[in-house]
Scaffold this motif. Structure first.
Motif, PDB file in Angstrom:
ATOM      1  N   UNK A 203       0.826  -1.208   0.000  1.00 22.86           N
ATOM      2  CA  UNK A 203       0.000   0.000   0.000  1.00 22.86           C
ATOM      3  C   UNK A 203       0.858   1.255   0.000  1.00 22.86           C
ATOM      4  N   UNK A 204       1.984   1.186   0.703  1.00 24.80           N
ATOM      5  CA  UNK A 204       2.904   2.328   0.705  1.00 24.80           C
ATOM      6  C   UNK A 204       3.443   2.624  -0.685  1.00 24.80           C
ATOM      7  N   UNK A 205       3.707   1.563  -1.469  1.00 25.22           N
ATOM      8  CA  UNK A 205       4.177   1.776  -2.843  1.00 25.22           C
ATOM      9  C   UNK A 205       3.086   2.396  -3.707  1.00 25.22           C
ATOM     10  N   UNK A 206       1.827   1.988  -3.504  1.00 21.54           N
ATOM     11  CA  UNK A 206       0.731   2.587  -4.263  1.00 21.54           C
ATOM     12  C   UNK A 206       0.562   4.062  -3.929  1.00 21.54           C
ATOM     13  N   UNK A 207       0.634   4.377  -2.624  1.00 16.98           N
ATOM     14  CA  UNK A 207       0.514   5.776  -2.210  1.00 16.98           C
ATOM     15  C   UNK A 207       1.683   6.596  -2.741  1.00 16.98           C
ATOM     16  N   UNK A 208       2.893   6.026  -2.673  1.00 14.85           N
ATOM     17  CA  UNK A 208       4.054   6.730  -3.211  1.00 14.85           C
ATOM     18  C   UNK A 208       3.948   6.959  -4.703  1.00 14.85           C
ATOM     19  N   UNK A 224       9.322  -1.824 -12.242  1.00  6.72           N
ATOM     20  CA  UNK A 224      10.002  -1.950 -10.949  1.00  6.72           C
ATOM     21  C   UNK A 224       8.979  -2.206  -9.838  1.00  6.72           C
ATOM     22  N   UNK A 225       7.872  -1.455  -9.866  1.00  5.06           N
ATOM     23  CA  UNK A 225       6.841  -1.640  -8.845  1.00  5.06           C
ATOM     24  C   UNK A 225       6.223  -3.032  -8.953  1.00  5.06           C
ATOM     25  N   UNK A 226       5.959  -3.476 -10.191  1.00  9.49           N
ATOM     26  CA  UNK A 226       5.406  -4.822 -10.370  1.00  9.49           C
ATOM     27  C   UNK A 226       6.372  -5.885  -9.848  1.00  9.49           C
ATOM     28  N   UNK A 227       7.667  -5.700 -10.112  1.00 14.32           N
ATOM     29  CA  UNK A 227       8.662  -6.637  -9.601  1.00 14.32           C
ATOM     30  C   UNK A 227       8.718  -6.648  -8.087  1.00 14.32           C
ATOM     31  N   UNK A 228       8.568  -5.478  -7.462  1.00 15.10           N
ATOM     32  CA  UNK A 228       8.574  -5.410  -5.997  1.00 15.10           C
ATOM     33  C   UNK A 228       7.366  -6.125  -5.403  1.00 15.10           C
ATOM     34  N   UNK A 229       6.217  -6.025  -6.065  1.00 15.09           N
ATOM     35  CA  UNK A 229       5.044  -6.750  -5.579  1.00 15.09           C
ATOM     36  C   UNK A 229       5.253  -8.258  -5.665  1.00 15.09           C
ATOM     37  N   UNK A 230       5.901  -8.720  -6.736  1.00 15.71           N
ATOM     38  CA  UNK A 230       6.211 -10.149  -6.850  1.00 15.71           C
ATOM     39  C   UNK A 230       7.185 -10.574  -5.758  1.00 15.71           C
ATOM     40  N   UNK A 231       8.155  -9.714  -5.455  1.00 17.83           N
ATOM     41  CA  UNK A 231       9.108 -10.011  -4.382  1.00 17.83           C
ATOM     42  C   UNK A 231       8.388 -10.110  -3.044  1.00 17.83           C
ATOM     43  N   UNK A 232       7.433  -9.219  -2.788  1.00 18.42           N
ATOM     44  CA  UNK A 232       6.662  -9.283  -1.540  1.00 18.42           C
ATOM     45  C   UNK A 232       5.920 -10.606  -1.420  1.00 18.42           C
ATOM     46  N   UNK A 233       5.336 -11.064  -2.531  1.00 15.97           N
ATOM     47  CA  UNK A 233       4.642 -12.347  -2.491  1.00 15.97           C
ATOM     48  C   UNK A 233       5.606 -13.495  -2.230  1.00 15.97           C
TER      49      UNK A 233
END
Length: 261
Positions: A203-208, A224-233
């Protein structure tokens, strides 16, 4: 008396313009005649390739079975589409059960625990439809509200209805039998805390993204954001699996013995 002056400044409201355009589309769709289709038309469309490229033919080949299966759903022109809606929900329920059973069978064959199978194969099988629905919504809509709302709404149904309704039925049934329905939590606290941490970062990435680029989805750093979401999963999946097998802390389910299929 003294003459007064009043200045009026007309400001372009883009949000109101989008809302007005959406209302016009709904009115036009309401007035447009509903295309009468039959089961025969739906089965004929199953054999039609949507496109002329090689990828379109491959896509038609891999989806042919599902296209034929969905052709059994009544056409939307019947009873205002309610019959198609109810039958579609039934199809989704049956397919979901099949996907869950196949995922559990795969986890059993490779020796995974039930908790690990649930957050990996079962979660992927039941969440991929939401993923494609959010993708289609993000492409068709002017804002990200529907795409993000589809994900949050789906999770609300899973948590409040998907958990609450079966627990209520089971607790009521056990109470009628004179028993107490109780299931130990296991590693639920660790899993929930880990999920909340990953969700907060997401959510912080979406707000940013909104603050920097003016929107939740897309932007120049979308990959980059999509890759970070995959990393979170992956972090959530790996850490939960390590906890289930006792490599992180003391797992209450580690001593449960070998998996039974």
């Amino acid at each position: 008396g003294e003459a007064g002056h009043c200045g009026v400044q007309i400001v372009h409201d883009n949000e109101w313009r989008l809302f007005h355009a959406r209302i016009e589309e709904l009115i036009a769709a309401k007035k447009a005649p509903v295309q009468e289709t039959t089961w025969k038309d739906q089965f004929q469309e199953c054999f039609e390739v949507q496109g002329e490229s090689i990828s379109d033919h491959w896509f038609h080949f891999f989806t042919f079975f599902w296209r034929c299966l969905c052709a059994f759903i009544p056409p939307p022109s019947y009873l205002g589409g309610w019959v198609a809606f109810v039958v579609t929900l039934g199809f989704i329920a049956v397919i979901t059960v099949v996907v869950i059973e196949l995922a559990n069978l795969l986890g059993c064959c490779v020796g995974l625990k039930n908790s690990v199978t649930a957050i990996s194969f079962v979660a992927l099988g039941t969440s991929l439809p939401d993923t494609f629905a959010s993708k289609t919504t993000a492409e068709d809509e002017d804002t990200a509200d529907a795409a993000v709302g589809n994900v949050t709404g789906s999770n609300c149904v899973n948590i409040f209805l998907g958990l609450g309704l079966p627990w209520t039925v089971a607790a009521t049934y056990k109470q009628i039998q004179g028993e107490v329905y109780f299931i130990p939590a296991g590693d639920l606290v660790y899993s929930v805390i880990l999920f909340l941490c990953c969700a907060t970062i997401g959510l912080g990435m979406l707000v940013g993204n909104r603050v920097v680029y003016g929107g939740e989805l897309g932007g120049p750093r979308r990959y980059i954001i999509a890759g970070l979401f995959v990393v979170l999963w992956l972090v959530y999946l790996i850490m939960s699996a390590l906890k289930a097998y006792g490599h992180v802390g003391a797992s209450s389910s580690t001593a449960a013995g070998a998996r039974t299929c």
